[in-house]
Design a protein around this motif. Structure first.
Motif, short mmCIF file in Angstrom:
data_model
loop_
_atom_site.label_atom_id
_atom_site.label_comp_id
_atom_site.label_asym_id
_atom_site.label_seq_id
_atom_site.Cartn_x
_atom_site.Cartn_y
_atom_site.Cartn_z
N ILE A 530 0.83 -1.20 0.00
CA ILE A 530 0.00 0.00 0.00
C ILE A 530 0.86 1.24 0.00
N GLN A 531 1.91 1.24 0.84
CA GLN A 531 2.80 2.41 0.91
C GLN A 531 3.45 2.67 -0.46
N THR A 532 3.88 1.59 -1.14
CA THR A 532 4.51 1.74 -2.45
C THR A 532 3.51 2.26 -3.47
N LEU A 533 2.28 1.78 -3.37
CA LEU A 533 1.24 2.22 -4.30
C LEU A 533 0.93 3.69 -4.11
N LEU A 534 0.88 4.14 -2.84
CA LEU A 534 0.54 5.53 -2.55
C LEU A 534 1.67 6.46 -2.92
N ASP A 535 2.92 6.01 -2.77
CA ASP A 535 4.07 6.87 -3.03
C ASP A 535 5.17 6.03 -3.69
N PRO A 536 5.05 5.77 -5.01
CA PRO A 536 6.00 4.86 -5.67
C PRO A 536 7.42 5.37 -5.68
N LYS A 537 7.63 6.68 -5.49
CA LYS A 537 8.97 7.24 -5.52
C LYS A 537 9.65 7.19 -4.16
N ALA A 538 8.89 6.82 -3.14
CA ALA A 538 9.46 6.84 -1.79
C ALA A 538 10.49 5.73 -1.65
N PRO A 593 6.33 -1.60 9.63
CA PRO A 593 5.71 -0.72 8.63
C PRO A 593 4.23 -0.49 8.87
N ILE A 594 3.58 -1.42 9.57
CA ILE A 594 2.14 -1.28 9.80
C ILE A 594 1.83 0.03 10.53
N MET A 595 2.72 0.51 11.37
CA MET A 595 2.47 1.74 12.12
C MET A 595 2.32 2.94 11.19
N LYS A 596 2.89 2.84 9.98
CA LYS A 596 2.79 3.93 9.02
C LYS A 596 1.69 3.72 7.99
N ASN A 597 0.95 2.62 8.13
CA ASN A 597 -0.22 2.41 7.28
C ASN A 597 -1.21 3.56 7.52
N PRO A 598 -1.72 4.20 6.47
CA PRO A 598 -2.64 5.34 6.67
C PRO A 598 -3.91 4.98 7.42
N PHE A 599 -4.29 3.70 7.42
CA PHE A 599 -5.48 3.29 8.17
C PHE A 599 -5.14 2.97 9.62
N VAL A 600 -3.86 3.03 9.98
CA VAL A 600 -3.42 2.95 11.36
C VAL A 600 -3.08 4.34 11.88
N SER A 601 -2.34 5.08 11.08
CA SER A 601 -1.92 6.44 11.43
C SER A 601 -2.47 7.41 10.39
N PRO A 602 -3.72 7.85 10.54
CA PRO A 602 -4.32 8.72 9.51
C PRO A 602 -3.58 10.03 9.30
N LEU A 603 -2.77 10.46 10.28
CA LEU A 603 -1.97 11.67 10.08
C LEU A 603 -1.00 11.49 8.92
N LEU A 604 -0.61 10.25 8.63
CA LEU A 604 0.32 9.98 7.54
C LEU A 604 -0.39 9.66 6.23
N ALA A 605 -1.71 9.70 6.21
CA ALA A 605 -2.46 9.36 5.01
C ALA A 605 -2.24 10.42 3.93
N PRO A 606 -2.13 10.00 2.68
CA PRO A 606 -2.02 10.97 1.59
C PRO A 606 -3.32 11.74 1.42
N ASP A 607 -3.24 12.89 0.79
CA ASP A 607 -4.42 13.73 0.61
C ASP A 607 -5.55 12.98 -0.08
N SER A 608 -5.20 12.08 -0.97
CA SER A 608 -6.23 11.36 -1.73
C SER A 608 -7.13 10.52 -0.84
N LEU A 609 -6.60 10.05 0.29
CA LEU A 609 -7.42 9.24 1.21
C LEU A 609 -8.21 10.10 2.19
N LEU A 610 -7.81 11.36 2.36
CA LEU A 610 -8.49 12.24 3.31
C LEU A 610 -9.45 13.20 2.62
N LYS A 611 -9.24 13.43 1.33
CA LYS A 611 -10.11 14.34 0.59
C LYS A 611 -11.51 13.77 0.53
N GLY A 612 -12.48 14.53 0.97
CA GLY A 612 -13.86 14.06 1.00
C GLY A 612 -14.34 13.60 2.35
N LEU A 613 -13.45 13.66 3.36
CA LEU A 613 -13.91 13.35 4.72
C LEU A 613 -15.01 14.33 5.13
#
Length: 696
Positions: A530-538, A593-613
């Protein structure tokens, strides 16, 4: 109060006490104590002189870290506030000593012990200011969390392990909080150390509690012993101890006492929602539907337990269909027991609640007190979800169950006494996290999102990153760093090797320990994907590498005075060293790495997952170690032009909703939450007459 006056007053009263002691003649029995007091006052003077420029520096810049001018609040402000509070306590005590130390009835030993404790506290707070200064210098402008891998976050753990903390749990206990809460905090700490002393003895939970009652006297009369024992417990006892202690409030005896003071409701029933696929209309096109599967993580499909609370009996709540889902929980539960059986119409509103407890403890039963009060004040039905708890059920089981319960409530709102025209998600601490992540999951599934979220002191960053407010875990009796890490460790699944089947779910009985480990590794792999999909350049996460290097031996841990321990931090001046603890510890630092999953730590979620909240309303406490979670998440949403409000209440600890009836301050904080819920549900404020009368 002007901080210059605070520090000037401290120096003046220190000189007064020193002058008074030097000019008085002490008898032989008090001579040693007087000499100790002289030494303590000189140390306080020195700490005061060193701390003042640090405080001045923070006060010139801390406003840059606020959400806005109307919402002052961040960890730097809190550190300044706590230091001021400590100095004010010292000043008041010193004034008493200066006025009475020559009196015949003055208790020299007692007062010296008091000043020594606060001197120790001031010394440790000084150390925290130095660490916060490192954060301030190293972090980008406006950033509250340390982003440097292996930087201060790691070094703070080392410092936490070795620094003396007992003074904050003894005579200085709760000095930073509202005075009305200090007796409660003292009761909690005494109960905890007494419970810890009898932990693992051959007793039931209630038996241990009863035995603890008889052994608690020594911790009442000896604050130093209490502080030392609390420090040992918070750092050394395992997660099972905390789960057991936190769940004592759910025993029949204590929950019965709580019911005496709580609001009376006509409906308070527990339900078991079966594990069946649901079909809900697609939010973007109601003519189409989307399938929602039941929770499956770790042990396959299983039911979800919920609690329905309603001040009045409404249509659907006494239906045969709903009653078929009910399950017994005890004689206190009722369905319009002792009330008029006449049913009220469906409410247009529905409140869905996710409880706190660090993802590891408590249920809706622990939170009944304020939920009943809200059901009466708002006159709406409330559905509270009893999600499965870690470490037996690590991420994503709780999220899956909460999302499934949310979808089930939307589809079956007529059974809950509501038309669900307006739906609000509300949660505290871990529950606040779940409110946000459930809404994110609803968006990703195309399901209708709630009309708003009210999150009290939510945990939005489940990593070990340091922030100024998290430095407070050194002094917080309700959320020490070691306990916070245990909760993160459990929810992230690092303790999964000890997972045992949940008794109510027979499907898990077929899974062995190796299978559970395999599922956990699959979850971590999925998180990396998921992290790679959200930010492939990371670049690859260093935490992932660290996890791989420590997986065979468990999470990394620091031990003081060992060859493996990192070098001591060098952020302190050459003439200063914080007090060190003699308590041996073994704090495990979660690393996955699970701690940085956006569904665990929403503060780290990309804008695309938070847009529309939906609109997010956060109610945080200035003295909460998780304050910076709330501030940074509110900033992130605002920078995205997402609707968000942040209210920061003063002088209250983490978990203040559960302390509803203890003080005027906790009631006022809870009222802020109710006000935000009204805004989401579009309910009018009640008139004074309505407030005074009961809803019929």
């Amino acid at each position: 109060m002007d901080h210059k006056h605070v520090f000037a007053g401290l120096q003046t009263i220190c000189l007064d006490v020193i002058s008074t002691l030097n000019g008085s003649s002490s008898n032989s029995s008090n001579a040693d104590a007087a000499e100790r007091l002289l030494g303590v006052m000189k140390q306080i003077q020195e700490h005061g002189r060193a701390v003042e420029p640090l405080i001045t520096g923070f006060m010139t810049v801390y406003h840059h870290f606020d959400l806005d001018e109307q919402t002052p609040g961040n960890g730097y402000r809190t550190l300044v506030k706590v230091v001021h509070s400590c100095i004010i306590h010292i000043t008041h005590k010193a004034r008493y000593i200066a006025s009475n130390c020559t009196g015949a009835f003055f208790r020299m030993d007692h007062n010296v012990a008091e000043m020594e404790a606060y001197c120790s506290a001031l010394c440790q707070l000084r150390a925290l200011l130095y660490l916060a200064q490192v954060l301030l210098n190293d972090n980008p402008n406006g950033q509250l969390y340390s982003q440097e891998e292996g930087g201060l976050s790691e070094r703070f753990v080392q410092e936490y392990i070795s620094m003396h903390k007992a003074c904050f749990y003894g005579r200085c206990l709760g000095f930073q909080f509202s005075p009305s809460l200090r007796p409660f905090l003292q009761t909690v700490v005494i109960s905890m150390v007494s419970f810890g002393e009898n932990y693992k003895k051959q007793q039931t939970g209630l038996g241990i509690a009863a035995l603890s009652f008889f052994t608690s006297g020594k911790y009442v009369v000896d604050p130093e012993l209490r502080g030392a024992e609390f420090e040992r417990i918070t750092q050394n006892l395992d997660m099972q101890f905390w789960k057991t202690f936190w769940n004592i409030t759910e025993t029949e005896l204590l929950s019965g006492l709580t019911r005496i003071t709580s609001s009376v409701v006509q409906v308070n029933v527990t339900l078991t929602v079966p594990a069946e696929s649901l079909s809900l209309p697609l939010a973007s096109d109601p003519s189409l539907s989307v399938a929602v599967k039941p929770p499956v993580a770790h042990w396959g499909p299983g039911p979800v337990n919920v609690r329905l609370i309603s001040h009045v009996l409404r249509q659907g709540q006494d239906s045969a269909e709903l009653l078929s889902l009910s399950r017994p929980e005890g004689p206190q539960l009722s369905l319009s027991g002792g009330f008029n059986r006449q049913t009220a119409p469906l409410s247009p509103c529905l409140l869905i609640h996710f409880h706190g407890g660090g993802f590891v403890a408590q249920t809706s039963k622990s939170h009944e007190n304020y939920l009943k009060s809200w059901s009466k004040d708002l006159n709406v039905p409330i559905l509270s979800v009893d999600y499965s708890l870690a470490p037996e059920a690590p991420f994503p089981r709780a999220l899956e169950e909460c999302f499934y319960a949310y979808c089930w409530a939307l589809k079956n709102c007529h059974l809950l006494g509501s038309t669900a025209e307006h739906v609000c998600l509300v949660g505290d601490s871990a529950g606040g996290n779940l409110c946000i992540t459930v809404s994110m999951r609803a968006m990703s599934h195309g399901v209708r999102v709630p009309d708003g979220i009210v999150a009290a002191y939510p945990a939005t960053l489940l990593t070990t990153d340091a922030s100024p407010s998290r430095l407070l875990t050194l002094i917080d009796p309700l959320l020490p760093l070691s306990v916070l890490y245990k909760c993160i460790d459990a929810y992230a699944g690092l303790s999964c090797r000890s997972v045992q089947p949940a008794q109510q779910l027979d499907t898990l009985a077929a899974l062995g320990q190796d299978t559970v480990k395999m599922l956990s590794k699959f979850a971590q792999g999925a998180t990396n994907w998921i992290q790679t999909l959200l930010d492939p350049k990371a670049p690859p996460s260093s935490s992932s590498t660290a996890s791989a290097t420590t997986s065979s031996n468990g999470p990394s841990s620091f031990k003081p005075h060992s060859e493996e321990a990192p070098q001591e931090v060098k952020e302190y001046p050459e003439n200063f060293e914080p007090l060190r603890s003699s308590c041996l510890v073994d704090i495990k630092t979660p690393c996955t790495p699970i701690m940085k999953n956006p569904f665990v730590s929403p503060l780290l979620a990309p804008d695309s997952l938070l847009k529309g909240l939906p609109p997010v309303h956060i109610v945080a406490s200035a003295l909460d170690a998780l304050l910076d979670d709330s501030v940074m998440f509110a900033k992130k949403l605002r920078n995205m032009n997402q609707p968000v409000t942040l209210t920061v209440v003063e002088d209250l600890p983490h978990g203040f909703l559960s302390l509803l009836q203890l003080s005027k301050e906790t009631q006022e904080a809870a009222d802020i939450c109710v006000k935000r819920i009204r805004e989401v549900l579009k309910l009018e404020e009640p008139t004074d007459d309505q407030k005074q009368s009961s809803v019929v």
